[in-house]
Each structure stands twice: as C-alpha cells, then as structure tokens.
Write a protein that holds these residues in place. Structure first.
Motif, PDB file in Angstrom:
ATOM      1  N   ALA A  42       0.821  -1.221   0.000  1.00 31.28           N
ATOM      2  CA  ALA A  42       0.000   0.000   0.000  1.00 31.28           C
ATOM      3  C   ALA A  42       0.854   1.269   0.000  1.00 31.28           C
ATOM      4  N   GLN A  43       2.076   1.174   0.470  1.00 33.02           N
ATOM      5  CA  GLN A  43       2.981   2.328   0.485  1.00 33.02           C
ATOM      6  C   GLN A  43       3.605   2.580  -0.886  1.00 33.02           C
ATOM      7  N   GLY A  44       3.163   1.836  -1.900  1.00 29.15           N
ATOM      8  CA  GLY A  44       3.635   2.070  -3.258  1.00 29.15           C
ATOM      9  C   GLY A  44       4.723   1.133  -3.734  1.00 29.15           C
ATOM     10  N   HIS A  45       4.845  -0.016  -3.076  1.00 33.77           N
ATOM     11  CA  HIS A  45       5.847  -1.018  -3.454  1.00 33.77           C
ATOM     12  C   HIS A  45       5.144  -2.332  -3.803  1.00 33.77           C
ATOM     13  N   PRO A  46       4.454  -2.391  -4.963  1.00 38.41           N
ATOM     14  CA  PRO A  46       3.688  -3.599  -5.291  1.00 38.41           C
ATOM     15  C   PRO A  46       4.548  -4.807  -5.663  1.00 38.41           C
ATOM     16  N   HIS A  47       5.811  -4.581  -5.997  1.00 39.17           N
ATOM     17  CA  HIS A  47       6.723  -5.697  -6.272  1.00 39.17           C
ATOM     18  C   HIS A  47       7.464  -6.000  -4.973  1.00 39.17           C
ATOM     19  N   LEU A  48       7.032  -7.059  -4.312  1.00 40.84           N
ATOM     20  CA  LEU A  48       7.502  -7.379  -2.970  1.00 40.84           C
ATOM     21  C   LEU A  48       8.376  -8.623  -2.989  1.00 40.84           C
ATOM     22  N   ILE A  49       9.519  -8.505  -2.350  1.00 39.92           N
ATOM     23  CA  ILE A  49      10.400  -9.655  -2.145  1.00 39.92           C
ATOM     24  C   ILE A  49      10.299 -10.034  -0.676  1.00 39.92           C
ATOM     25  N   LEU A  50       9.981 -11.288  -0.417  1.00 38.23           N
ATOM     26  CA  LEU A  50       9.943 -11.791   0.948  1.00 38.23           C
ATOM     27  C   LEU A  50      11.203 -12.608   1.187  1.00 38.23           C
ATOM     28  N   ASP A  51      12.060 -12.095   2.045  1.00 36.64           N
ATOM     29  CA  ASP A  51      13.303 -12.775   2.405  1.00 36.64           C
ATOM     30  C   ASP A  51      12.993 -13.732   3.552  1.00 36.64           C
ATOM     31  N   LEU A  52      13.009 -15.020   3.258  1.00 37.95           N
ATOM     32  CA  LEU A  52      12.627 -16.029   4.242  1.00 37.95           C
ATOM     33  C   LEU A  52      13.834 -16.692   4.905  1.00 37.95           C
ATOM     34  N   THR A  53      14.978 -16.046   4.840  1.00 41.45           N
ATOM     35  CA  THR A  53      16.212 -16.586   5.414  1.00 41.45           C
ATOM     36  C   THR A  53      16.030 -17.059   6.847  1.00 41.45           C
ATOM     37  N   GLY A  54      15.361 -16.257   7.662  1.00 39.80           N
ATOM     38  CA  GLY A  54      15.242 -16.558   9.084  1.00 39.80           C
ATOM     39  C   GLY A  54      14.004 -17.334   9.482  1.00 39.80           C
ATOM     40  N   VAL A  55      13.246 -17.847   8.516  1.00 41.93           N
ATOM     41  CA  VAL A  55      12.032 -18.593   8.850  1.00 41.93           C
ATOM     42  C   VAL A  55      12.411 -19.988   9.331  1.00 41.93           C
ATOM     43  N   THR A  56      11.959 -20.316  10.536  1.00 44.87           N
ATOM     44  CA  THR A  56      12.285 -21.615  11.125  1.00 44.87           C
ATOM     45  C   THR A  56      11.133 -22.604  11.048  1.00 44.87           C
ATOM     46  N   PHE A  57       9.924 -22.095  10.771  1.00 46.09           N
ATOM     47  CA  PHE A  57       8.749 -22.957  10.706  1.00 46.09           C
ATOM     48  C   PHE A  57       7.673 -22.235   9.910  1.00 46.09           C
ATOM     49  N   CYS A  58       6.915 -22.984   9.116  1.00 46.10           N
ATOM     50  CA  CYS A  58       5.789 -22.410   8.380  1.00 46.10           C
ATOM     51  C   CYS A  58       4.716 -23.480   8.260  1.00 46.10           C
ATOM     52  N   ASP A  59       3.545 -23.209   8.839  1.00 39.79           N
ATOM     53  CA  ASP A  59       2.442 -24.160   8.714  1.00 39.79           C
ATOM     54  C   ASP A  59       1.486 -23.708   7.620  1.00 39.79           C
ATOM     55  N   SER A  60       0.342 -24.354   7.510  1.00 36.33           N
ATOM     56  CA  SER A  60      -0.600 -24.026   6.445  1.00 36.33           C
ATOM     57  C   SER A  60      -1.125 -22.597   6.558  1.00 36.33           C
ATOM     58  N   SER A  61      -1.198 -22.058   7.760  1.00 36.47           N
ATOM     59  CA  SER A  61      -1.618 -20.661   7.926  1.00 36.47           C
ATOM     60  C   SER A  61      -0.603 -19.717   7.295  1.00 36.47           C
ATOM     61  N   GLY A  62       0.655 -20.029   7.471  1.00 38.59           N
ATOM     62  CA  GLY A  62       1.709 -19.229   6.853  1.00 38.59           C
ATOM     63  C   GLY A  62       1.687 -19.344   5.348  1.00 38.59           C
ATOM     64  N   PHE A  63       1.465 -20.550   4.875  1.00 39.23           N
ATOM     65  CA  PHE A  63       1.372 -20.780   3.432  1.00 39.23           C
ATOM     66  C   PHE A  63       0.212 -19.980   2.847  1.00 39.23           C
ATOM     67  N   ASN A  64      -0.923 -19.996   3.524  1.00 38.27           N
ATOM     68  CA  ASN A  64      -2.079 -19.225   3.073  1.00 38.27           C
ATOM     69  C   ASN A  64      -1.799 -17.723   3.107  1.00 38.27           C
ATOM     70  N   ALA A  65      -1.035 -17.261   4.090  1.00 33.63           N
ATOM     71  CA  ALA A  65      -0.665 -15.844   4.141  1.00 33.63           C
ATOM     72  C   ALA A  65       0.174 -15.471   2.919  1.00 33.63           C
ATOM     73  N   LEU A  66       1.094 -16.344   2.524  1.00 29.86           N
ATOM     74  CA  LEU A  66       1.908 -16.081   1.335  1.00 29.86           C
ATOM     75  C   LEU A  66       1.029 -15.977   0.089  1.00 29.86           C
ATOM     76  N   ILE A  67       0.044 -16.849  -0.014  1.00 30.81           N
ATOM     77  CA  ILE A  67      -0.867 -16.808  -1.160  1.00 30.81           C
ATOM     78  C   ILE A  67      -1.672 -15.504  -1.146  1.00 30.81           C
ATOM     79  N   GLY A  68      -2.152 -15.112   0.025  1.00 29.00           N
ATOM     80  CA  GLY A  68      -2.899 -13.864   0.138  1.00 29.00           C
ATOM     81  C   GLY A  68      -2.059 -12.654  -0.217  1.00 29.00           C
ATOM     82  N   ILE A  69      -0.816 -12.648   0.204  1.00 28.11           N
ATOM     83  CA  ILE A  69       0.107 -11.554  -0.125  1.00 28.11           C
ATOM     84  C   ILE A  69       0.316 -11.502  -1.633  1.00 28.11           C
ATOM     85  N   MET A  70       0.517 -12.668  -2.240  1.00 24.20           N
ATOM     86  CA  MET A  70       0.719 -12.724  -3.683  1.00 24.20           C
ATOM     87  C   MET A  70      -0.494 -12.168  -4.418  1.00 24.20           C
ATOM     88  N   ARG A  71      -1.681 -12.552  -3.992  1.00 28.87           N
ATOM     89  CA  ARG A  71      -2.909 -12.068  -4.643  1.00 28.87           C
ATOM     90  C   ARG A  71      -3.044 -10.551  -4.522  1.00 28.87           C
TER      91      ARG A  71
END
Length: 123
Positions: A42-71
């Motif tokens: 919304a701040q004007g950066h529609p091309h978003l890079i998500l750096d997941l270097t530090g992610v230690t766990f991701c469940d289906s809720s996290g996966f769904n959040a990624l899909i929502g962000i992409m949409r």
C-alpha cells in the motif's frame, strides 16, 4: 508454536521492496506477516520480495498468508518474489505449482536483480 516473528523492511526502491521475515509463521503470526506485507504494498511497493532466510517454521496458515500476499500484490499490478526459501516450504510451493507464479531465488540480492530486470521502473 510460539508468537516469535520478526518483520523488517530491508530495501525499498521505487515500486520494489524487500521484507525480511524471521521466526515462525503459524496461525498466531501469519496475520501479522500479511498485515505488514500489505502495508508495504500500500505504500507504493507492489513488487515485494519476501526474504525467508530466518524462517524456522511455516504451517498451512503461513502458506495461506503467502498466497494472500501474492494475490494482493497482483491486484496492485505487482508481484511476490521469494528469497532464501527453507527446503520444506520450497517443496510445498513446488507441489502446489505456486513456485511457477511466485518465483524464488537463493538470496535477496539475486531476487532484487531478477525483479529489476523483469520490471523496469515506469518512465
């Protein structure tokens, strides 16, 4: 799981931004990830890079959040690119076919280079 999640915008340049995600993305933290990413878009950066270097766990809720962000990025005529995706999440993206529309790169720098090449700034 826990509520441990860190979110830091590490790069902004024109229509491109990188958001560093660390910790666990689960039912408790996925909404915060989504809110922060949508705020960056919304701040004007529609091309978003998500750096997941530090992610230690991701469940289906996290996966769904990624899909929502992409949409939301796509609705803003942008894109979502992933960097340093953990192996388990990478396999999940491959199995669902999402890796073809949400590309990933080994590092933020590689993702930035790819996005800048693919989406030049408007004149």
């Amino acid at each position: 799981m826990t509520d441990d999640l860190t979110l830091t915008t590490t790069h902004t340049d024109g229509h491109l931004a990188a958001l560093c995600v660390g910790g666990e993305i689960d039912i408790h933290t996925a909404p915060a990830l989504r809110r922060e990413a949508l705020d960056v878009i919304a701040q004007g950066h529609p091309h978003l890079i998500l750096d997941l270097t530090g992610v230690t766990f991701c469940d289906s809720s996290g996966f769904n959040a990624l899909i929502g962000i992409m949409r939301c990025a796509m609705a803003a005529k942008g894109s979502t690119t992933l960097a340093a995706v953990p192996d388990r999440l990478s396999r999940m993206l491959d199995l669902t076919g999402l890796s073809s529309i949400m590309p990933s790169y080994p590092s933020v720098e590689a993702a930035i280079d790819a996005r800048l090449t693919a989406t030049p700034e408007p004149a």
